[in-house]
Write an enzyme that holds these catalytic residues in place. Structure first.
Site, PDB file in Angstrom:
ATOM      1  N   LYS A 118     -18.026 -20.285 -43.684  1.00 40.99           N
ATOM      2  CA  LYS A 118     -19.058 -19.843 -42.745  1.00 40.99           C
ATOM      3  C   LYS A 118     -19.334 -18.345 -42.901  1.00 40.99           C
ATOM      4  CE  LYS A 118     -19.597 -23.860 -41.487  1.00 40.99           C
ATOM      5  NZ  LYS A 118     -18.379 -24.524 -41.790  1.00 40.99           N
ATOM      6  N   GLU A 152     -19.519 -13.782 -32.835  1.00 37.42           N
ATOM      7  CA  GLU A 152     -20.978 -13.710 -32.690  1.00 37.42           C
ATOM      8  C   GLU A 152     -21.343 -13.560 -31.229  1.00 37.42           C
ATOM      9  OE1 GLU A 152     -22.298 -17.482 -34.162  1.00 37.42           O
ATOM     10  OE2 GLU A 152     -22.463 -16.761 -36.218  1.00 37.42           O
ATOM     11  N   ARG A 180     -25.448 -32.159 -48.006  1.00 41.85           N
ATOM     12  CA  ARG A 180     -25.384 -33.617 -48.176  1.00 41.85           C
ATOM     13  C   ARG A 180     -26.637 -34.276 -47.600  1.00 41.85           C
ATOM     14  NH1 ARG A 180     -22.597 -32.353 -43.405  1.00 41.85           N
ATOM     15  NH2 ARG A 180     -23.622 -33.303 -41.599  1.00 41.85           N
TER      16      ARG A 180
HETATM   17  C1  MV4 Z   1     -22.983 -21.234 -31.236  1.00 40.97           C
HETATM   18  C2  MV4 Z   1     -23.461 -21.540 -29.952  1.00 40.97           C
HETATM   19  C3  MV4 Z   1     -23.903 -20.495 -29.171  1.00 40.97           C
HETATM   20  N1  MV4 Z   1     -23.870 -19.224 -29.659  1.00 40.97           N
HETATM   21  N2  MV4 Z   1     -22.987 -19.975 -31.668  1.00 40.97           N
HETATM   22  C4  MV4 Z   1     -21.358 -25.597 -32.345  1.00 40.97           C
HETATM   23  C5  MV4 Z   1     -20.928 -26.149 -33.663  1.00 40.97           C
HETATM   24  C6  MV4 Z   1     -21.038 -25.057 -34.655  1.00 40.97           C
HETATM   25  N3  MV4 Z   1     -21.701 -25.525 -35.834  1.00 40.97           N
HETATM   26  C7  MV4 Z   1     -21.808 -23.966 -33.951  1.00 40.97           C
HETATM   27  N4  MV4 Z   1     -21.960 -24.337 -32.597  1.00 40.97           N
HETATM   28  C8  MV4 Z   1     -22.486 -23.466 -31.679  1.00 40.97           C
HETATM   29  N5  MV4 Z   1     -22.525 -22.170 -32.061  1.00 40.97           N
HETATM   30  C9  MV4 Z   1     -23.423 -19.001 -30.896  1.00 40.97           C
HETATM   31  N6  MV4 Z   1     -23.407 -17.739 -31.363  1.00 40.97           N
HETATM   32  C10 MV4 Z   1     -23.451 -22.872 -29.546  1.00 40.97           C
HETATM   33  C11 MV4 Z   1     -22.969 -23.846 -30.429  1.00 40.97           C
HETATM   34  C12 MV4 Z   1     -23.012 -25.199 -29.955  1.00 40.97           C
HETATM   35  C13 MV4 Z   1     -23.732 -26.174 -30.625  1.00 40.97           C
HETATM   36  C14 MV4 Z   1     -24.424 -25.903 -31.781  1.00 40.97           C
HETATM   37  C15 MV4 Z   1     -25.137 -26.887 -32.440  1.00 40.97           C
HETATM   38  C16 MV4 Z   1     -25.158 -28.170 -31.931  1.00 40.97           C
HETATM   39  C17 MV4 Z   1     -24.477 -28.452 -30.772  1.00 40.97           C
HETATM   40  C18 MV4 Z   1     -23.752 -27.464 -30.109  1.00 40.97           C
HETATM   41  C19 MV4 Z   1     -23.068 -27.786 -28.949  1.00 40.97           C
HETATM   42  C20 MV4 Z   1     -22.352 -26.838 -28.305  1.00 40.97           C
HETATM   43  C21 MV4 Z   1     -22.321 -25.537 -28.818  1.00 40.97           C
END
Ligand code: MV4
Length: 491
Positions: free
Chosen positions: A116, A200, A291
């Site tokens: 990441k 972040e 993918r």
């Molecule tokens: C975040 C976020 C809020 N702020 N980053 C969840 C999985 C990972 N791929 C990144 N995720 C998140 N990152 C920041 N800076 C909220 C999430 C997140 C989320 C992101 C995508 C799809 C579903 C989610 C569910 C909860 C939190």
């Protein structure tokens, strides 16, 4: 073009890939575990080979055995589907070493997207917007405090190695930050063997919007518009749609250009997805999935492009044969993931035998599935039964078709999450397109699921799909369902 493709996966996605092969007159080879000897996908293939015991680690993840079968069957290419070995750079490289084409990107691109922090740095350098934060690993919690003051609380600590939100922790102040760093480190260490973490700004009201990409080996890259995947639970997507209700032509232009930039930044080829978070009018690169994704059908429905056929063509050295301006959006598609799980019991998986199965059909409905009456859902793999996809001229029509199809669906013998989907598709916030990744909690969806189940019981229509009824009652239930559909709130 290839003569033979081995499909290194199972269930609905193995069938999806083999369907494209059959249309292209390519012979298919299935590999399966002992639990899947009678599965539909193994029967669909021209040839099927057992590669081990039910646990994935002893079958679907066995690179050596899969390559043995490929060699034995003269397969020139391997399609990995999603999950299992799909994003494993070692597998991609091993295929190459044996002169077998891995239908996907290079191991280098998979690696570039895998970390990441590295991916974020690469994207930042390429001019793709990233979430404000420090795109470097946190050495000690104390130095993180200074950085957090600058970014502004709340902040989020993430593991660099993994995906799926594993270990992520939110901190609202310095005290919480120190414990968040320790906690995310510990989880990352045990889950991925790598305790690298980064920080972040925590985004408010985030939406998950991703762009489907296709890139050939001649440098041509296009995007196939966006999918909105905000309705999810514990990082498991449950409902996806394309286009996104929040998209405008201007925003699509900007996000699409950023997605193509991200793709080029890691020399990507084949099909891929660039994930963005959208928050309060701005968008940020989140990660790149290297993918074919579960939710690819909704993109196929609105663009008319068969993504798997394109993957195979690209892997065989063919040209993309698509210009960005030729790619339109026709109508609106929604996908509901139909899982054998109980939404009223913390979504607990419900493996077992499907004693009666009848899937919906009719105009605008596509069902991608690997099950049938008499099929036993194994506890060894995920609980997805099928993907129910609706297409309509408008979002409203797509919702109507989906609801109609959900009420037609009969799955008996296991608990099923159909009532969850009925509740969401009738939720006024969903209907208004007000989506965030916190939708289920924010709008108390589980209470509405309970109401759906209770309502169906009250009407004396104890829907098979809602409660997993006794097999002998199916005829009566089918009749009742019919009445229910006909009489259903026409308001
Ligand atoms: C975040 C976020 C809020 N702020 N980053 C969840 C999985 C990972 N791929 C990144 N995720 C998140 N990152 C920041 N800076 C909220 C999430 C997140 C989320 C992101 C995508 C799809 C579903 C989610 C569910 C909860 C939190």
């Amino acid at each position: 073009m290839f003569n033979t493709i081995l499909v290194a996966n199972r269930g609905e996605i193995a069938i999806r890939v083999m369907r494209a092969c059959r249309e292209m007159d390519i012979k298919t080879v299935a590999v399966h575990s002992e639990a899947d000897s009678n599965a539909l996908f193994a029967k669909y293939a021209d040839e099927a080979h057992c590669i081990g015991l039910p646990p994935a680690s002893q079958s679907y993840l066995r690179i050596d055995r899969i390559l043995d079968v490929a060699e034995k069957t003269d397969a020139e290419a391997i399609h990995p589907g999603y999950g299992f070995l799909a994003e494993n750079p070692v597998f991609a490289r091993e295929c190459g070493k044996m002169g077998i084409v891995f239908i996907g990107p290079s191991d280098k691109s998979i690696n570039a997207a895998g970390s990441k922090i590295t991916a974020k740095k690469t994207m930042e350098k390429a001019g793709v917007p990233v979430i404000p934060g420090i795109s470097a690993e946190i050495e000690d919690p104390e130095s993180a405090i200074d950085a957090a003051e600058e970014i502004g609380y709340p902040v989020i600590i993430k593991a660099s190695a993994g995906g799926g939100g594993i270990g992520m922790k939110i901190a609202k102040n310095a005290e919480e930050l120190v414990s968040a760093v320790h906690s995310t480190r510990a989880v990352a260490k045990s889950a991925f063997g790598d305790d690298t973490v980064f920080m972040e700004k925590y985004l408010l009201q985030p939406r998950h919007i991703e762009f489907q990409i296709l890139a050939d080996s001649y440098g041509d890259t296009v995007h196939l518009n966006e999918r909105e995947c905000s309705i999810q639970r514990r990082h498991q997507k449950l409902i996806e749609e394309s286009p996104s209700p929040v998209m405008t032509p201007e925003l699509r232009e900007k996000m699409g250009a950023a997605a193509i930039k991200a793709t080029r930044a890691i020399d990507y080829t084949n099909a891929g997805t660039v994930e963005f978070m959208y928050s309060l009018g701005d968008f940020y690169f989140l990660e790149m999935n290297t993918r074919l994704q579960v939710e690819h059908p909704i993109t196929e429905m609105v663009t008319g492009i068969d993504i798997v056929r394109k993957q195979i063509t690209i892997a065989a050295g063919g040209r993309l044969d698509l210009e960005q301006e030729d790619i339109g959006i026709n109508g609106w598609a929604i996908e509901c993931r139909i899982n054998a799980e109980d939404p009223l019991n913390d979504f607990a998986p419900s493996p077992g035998r499907i004693t009666r199965y009848r899937s919906p059909g009719g105009p605008g409905i596509r069902v991608d599935s690997g099950v049938h009456t008499g099929y036993t859902i194994s506890p060894f793999y995920d609980s997805m039964v099928s993907k129910l996809i609706s297409w309509g001229q408008t979002r409203e029509e797509s919702i109507e078709k989906m609801l109609r199809a959900l009420y037609e669906y009969i799955i008996v013998g296991v608990s099923i999450n159909v009532p969850f989907h009925k509740a969401v598709l009738r939720n006024p916030h969903f209907i208004n397109g007000e989506l965030t990744t916190h939708f289920i909690e924010d709008f108390d969806v589980l209470t509405q699921v309970r109401a759906v189940v209770e309502g169906e019981k009250e009407k004396g229509v104890t829907l098979a799909s809602a409660i997993g009824a006794d097999d002998r009652k199916v005829a009566a239930i089918t009749a009742a369902v019919k009445t229910y559909i006909v009489n259903q709130d026409r308001k």
